[in-house]
Enzyme design. Structure first.
Site, PDB file in Angstrom:
ATOM      1  N   SER A  71       0.846  -1.191   0.000  1.00  0.00           N
ATOM      2  CA  SER A  71       0.000   0.000   0.000  1.00  0.00           C
ATOM      3  C   SER A  71       0.879   1.237   0.000  1.00  0.00           C
ATOM      4  O   SER A  71       1.700   1.426   0.909  1.00  0.00           O
ATOM      5  CB  SER A  71      -0.887   0.003   1.249  1.00  0.00           C
ATOM      6  OG  SER A  71      -1.299   1.324   1.525  1.00  0.00           O
ATOM      7  N   HIS A 105      -1.086  -1.220  -4.432  1.00  0.00           N
ATOM      8  CA  HIS A 105      -2.349  -0.859  -3.780  1.00  0.00           C
ATOM      9  C   HIS A 105      -2.349   0.649  -3.537  1.00  0.00           C
ATOM     10  O   HIS A 105      -1.508   1.184  -2.815  1.00  0.00           O
ATOM     11  CB  HIS A 105      -2.481  -1.628  -2.468  1.00  0.00           C
ATOM     12  CG  HIS A 105      -3.797  -1.445  -1.780  1.00  0.00           C
ATOM     13  ND1 HIS A 105      -4.946  -2.110  -2.159  1.00  0.00           N
ATOM     14  CD2 HIS A 105      -4.158  -0.662  -0.733  1.00  0.00           C
ATOM     15  CE1 HIS A 105      -5.941  -1.758  -1.372  1.00  0.00           C
ATOM     16  NE2 HIS A 105      -5.498  -0.874  -0.499  1.00  0.00           N
ATOM     17  N   ASP A 165      -4.270   3.753  -2.177  1.00  0.00           N
ATOM     18  CA  ASP A 165      -5.335   4.139  -1.248  1.00  0.00           C
ATOM     19  C   ASP A 165      -5.771   5.581  -1.462  1.00  0.00           C
ATOM     20  O   ASP A 165      -4.969   6.508  -1.330  1.00  0.00           O
ATOM     21  CB  ASP A 165      -4.836   3.995   0.193  1.00  0.00           C
ATOM     22  CG  ASP A 165      -4.855   2.551   0.655  1.00  0.00           C
ATOM     23  OD1 ASP A 165      -5.912   1.900   0.525  1.00  0.00           O
ATOM     24  OD2 ASP A 165      -3.812   2.075   1.138  1.00  0.00           O
ATOM     25  N   MET A 196      -8.280   8.494  -0.130  1.00  0.00           N
ATOM     26  CA  MET A 196      -9.115   8.900   1.018  1.00  0.00           C
ATOM     27  C   MET A 196      -9.539  10.358   0.857  1.00  0.00           C
ATOM     28  O   MET A 196      -8.764  11.174   0.355  1.00  0.00           O
ATOM     29  CB  MET A 196      -8.312   8.737   2.312  1.00  0.00           C
ATOM     30  CG  MET A 196      -7.792   7.332   2.514  1.00  0.00           C
ATOM     31  SD  MET A 196      -6.953   7.173   4.088  1.00  0.00           S
ATOM     32  CE  MET A 196      -6.401   5.463   3.964  1.00  0.00           C
ATOM     33  N   HIS A 229      -8.041   1.629  -4.293  1.00  0.00           N
ATOM     34  CA  HIS A 229      -8.975   1.411  -3.184  1.00  0.00           C
ATOM     35  C   HIS A 229      -9.608   2.753  -2.856  1.00  0.00           C
ATOM     36  O   HIS A 229      -8.987   3.613  -2.227  1.00  0.00           O
ATOM     37  CB  HIS A 229      -8.185   0.838  -1.994  1.00  0.00           C
ATOM     38  CG  HIS A 229      -9.022   0.600  -0.783  1.00  0.00           C
ATOM     39  ND1 HIS A 229      -8.478   0.295   0.447  1.00  0.00           N
ATOM     40  CD2 HIS A 229     -10.370   0.614  -0.609  1.00  0.00           C
ATOM     41  CE1 HIS A 229      -9.443   0.135   1.325  1.00  0.00           C
ATOM     42  NE2 HIS A 229     -10.590   0.329   0.721  1.00  0.00           N
ATOM     43  N   MET A 240     -11.788   5.100  -0.930  1.00  0.00           N
ATOM     44  CA  MET A 240     -12.488   5.392   0.332  1.00  0.00           C
ATOM     45  C   MET A 240     -13.015   6.816   0.191  1.00  0.00           C
ATOM     46  O   MET A 240     -12.526   7.772   0.803  1.00  0.00           O
ATOM     47  CB  MET A 240     -11.510   5.223   1.511  1.00  0.00           C
ATOM     48  CG  MET A 240     -11.143   3.758   1.741  1.00  0.00           C
ATOM     49  SD  MET A 240      -9.608   3.530   2.664  1.00  0.00           S
ATOM     50  CE  MET A 240      -8.419   3.661   1.320  1.00  0.00           C
ATOM     51  N   MET A 245     -11.641  -5.715   4.810  1.00  0.00           N
ATOM     52  CA  MET A 245     -10.829  -4.809   5.633  1.00  0.00           C
ATOM     53  C   MET A 245     -10.593  -5.460   6.996  1.00  0.00           C
ATOM     54  O   MET A 245     -11.536  -5.852   7.683  1.00  0.00           O
ATOM     55  CB  MET A 245     -11.558  -3.476   5.853  1.00  0.00           C
ATOM     56  CG  MET A 245     -11.707  -2.588   4.636  1.00  0.00           C
ATOM     57  SD  MET A 245     -10.165  -2.082   3.859  1.00  0.00           S
ATOM     58  CE  MET A 245      -9.329  -1.221   5.189  1.00  0.00           C
ATOM     59  N   ASP A 283      -6.843  -6.397   3.808  1.00  0.00           N
ATOM     60  CA  ASP A 283      -6.157  -5.104   3.894  1.00  0.00           C
ATOM     61  C   ASP A 283      -6.252  -4.559   5.316  1.00  0.00           C
ATOM     62  O   ASP A 283      -7.356  -4.300   5.810  1.00  0.00           O
ATOM     63  CB  ASP A 283      -6.840  -4.140   2.902  1.00  0.00           C
ATOM     64  CG  ASP A 283      -6.227  -2.752   2.863  1.00  0.00           C
ATOM     65  OD1 ASP A 283      -5.165  -2.531   3.477  1.00  0.00           O
ATOM     66  OD2 ASP A 283      -6.829  -1.882   2.191  1.00  0.00           O
TER      67      ASP A 283
HETATM   68  C1  DX5 Z   1      -6.345   1.589   5.392  1.00  0.00           C
HETATM   69  C2  DX5 Z   1      -5.826   1.300   4.016  1.00  0.00           C
HETATM   70  C3  DX5 Z   1      -4.770   0.285   3.979  1.00  0.00           C
HETATM   71  C4  DX5 Z   1      -3.520   0.670   4.737  1.00  0.00           C
HETATM   72  C5  DX5 Z   1      -2.831  -0.584   5.162  1.00  0.00           C
HETATM   73  O1  DX5 Z   1      -7.490   2.356   5.297  1.00  0.00           O
HETATM   74  O2  DX5 Z   1      -6.869   0.859   3.179  1.00  0.00           O
HETATM   75  O3  DX5 Z   1      -4.451  -0.094   2.645  1.00  0.00           O
HETATM   76  O4  DX5 Z   1      -2.636   1.439   3.992  1.00  0.00           O
HETATM   77  O5  DX5 Z   1      -1.753  -0.213   5.930  1.00  0.00           O
HETATM   78  P1  DX5 Z   1      -1.139  -1.212   7.003  1.00  0.00           P
HETATM   79  O6  DX5 Z   1      -0.647  -2.412   6.240  1.00  0.00           O
HETATM   80  O7  DX5 Z   1      -0.045  -0.421   7.609  1.00  0.00           O
HETATM   81  O8  DX5 Z   1      -2.234  -1.567   7.975  1.00  0.00           O
HETATM   82 ZN    ZN Z   2      -6.364  -0.015   1.232  1.00  0.00          ZN
END
Ligand code: DX5
Ligand code: ZN
Length: 221
Positions: A10, A35, A37, A39, A69, A71, A140, A178
Site C-alpha cells: 500500500s 495498492h 489508497d 481517502m 482502493h 475510500m 478490511m 487489507d
Molecule cells: C487503510 C488502508 C490500507 C492501509 C494498510 O485504510 O486501506 O491499505 O494502507 O496499511 P497497514 O498495512 O499499515 O495496515
Molecule cells: Zn487499502
C-alpha cells in the site's frame, strides 16, 4: 480455490516525496500489485491522493497492475478518472454509494475490474446481490482511514465467509485482505482463504523491502 497469492504494498506508507522510486523499489523487491489508497476526508477521516498521482506513476513508467482502493463518498463521479489514469482494479465501499450495483457496473463499463470492500462492521451479505459484478472482494482487517493500525482477528471470519461464496463461482475473483498484515499473520489470512495481501507499514516501514516480501511469501506458499 484461492488464486496464486499476490502481495500488494500500500503506497499509503511510502515516502510520498519519492513516490515513483518507492513504487519502483517495491516492484523490484517482488510485489505483484500496487495498492493505491484514496481517502477523501469525508468517508474516512484522512486525505490522500487522486487520479493525477496515479497518472504520474504511469508516466513515470510503472506498468504493474494497480489496485485503486476508493475510500471516497460519493464515488461514482471519480471512477472514470481513475480508470483513465491507469487503474486495473477499482474497489469501492458499499456505504459510500447510494447504488452499489450501479457503481460496480460503472467500473466494469469503464473497462476496469470491479472490487467491493467490506469493513469490519459490514455484513458479508451485502456481497450476495452483486456477486456477479465483482472481480475482487476486499475484506478490511482494520477500519479504513489510516496505515499502521492493529489487525482485527475477527476479520478472518469474514474472509472465510467470502471464500465460501467465491468457491461457488465458476470464474476467478480475487479475495484481498487489507489492514495490519505482517509476516506473522499473513499465513492465517491465507489459510482463511485470502489470495491478495495488502501491506503498507510492514513493507514500507522495513529496511529491506525484498527481505520482507520474501518472508511474507514464505508464509503463504
Ligand atoms: C487503510 C488502508 C490500507 C492501509 C494498510 O485504510 O486501506 O491499505 O494502507 O496499511 P497497514 O498495512 O499499515 O495496515
Ligand atoms: Zn487499502
Amino acid at each position: 480455490m484461492p488464486l496464486t497469492p499476490w502481495i500488494a504494498p500500500s503506497i499509503l506508507s511510502a515516502d510520498f516525496a519519492r513516490l515513483g522510486e518507492e513504487v519502483d523499489a517495491v516492484l523490484a523487491a517482488g510485489a505483484d500489485l500496487v495498492h493505491f489508497d484514496v481517502m477523501d476526508n469525508h468517508y474516512v477521516p484522512n486525505l490522500t491522493v487522486g487520479p493525477l498521482v496515479l497518472k504520474a506513476l504511469r508516466g513515470h513508467g510503472v506498468t504493474a497492475p494497480v489496485d485503486v482502493h476508493l475510500m471516497v463518498k460519493p464515488v461514482d463521479r471519480i471512477v472514470g478518472d481513475f480508470i483513465e489514469a491507469g487503474a486495473d482494479y477499482v474497489t469501492i465501499h458499499p456505504e459510500a454509494t447510494e447504488h452499489v450495483h450501479r457503481s460496480l457496473s460503472l467500473i466494469r463499463e469503464g473497462g476496469a475490474r470491479a472490487g467491493l470492500s467490506l469493513n469490519p462492521g459490514t455484513s458479508v451479505t451485502v456481497l450476495d446481490p452483486v456477486l456477479d459484478l465483482v472481480d475482487l472482494v476486499l475484506v478490511m482487517s482494520v477500519n479504513p482511514g489510516f496505515g499502521g493500525q492493529a489487525f482485527i482477528p475477527r476479520s478472518l471470519d469474514a474472509v472465510r465467509a467470502v471464500r465460501e461464496r467465491l468457491d461457488g463461482l465458476d470464474r476467478e475473483v480475487r479475495l484481498e485482505i487489507d489492514g495490519g498484515i505482517k509476516v506473522d499473520n499473513i499465513g492465517a489470512a491465507r489459510e482463511a482463504g485470502a489470495d491478495t495481501f495488502v501491506a503498507g507499514s510492514a513493507i514500507f516501514g522495513s529496511d529491506d523491502y525484498a527481505a520482507t516480501i520474501a518472508a511474507m511469501r514464505a508464509q503463504i506458499g
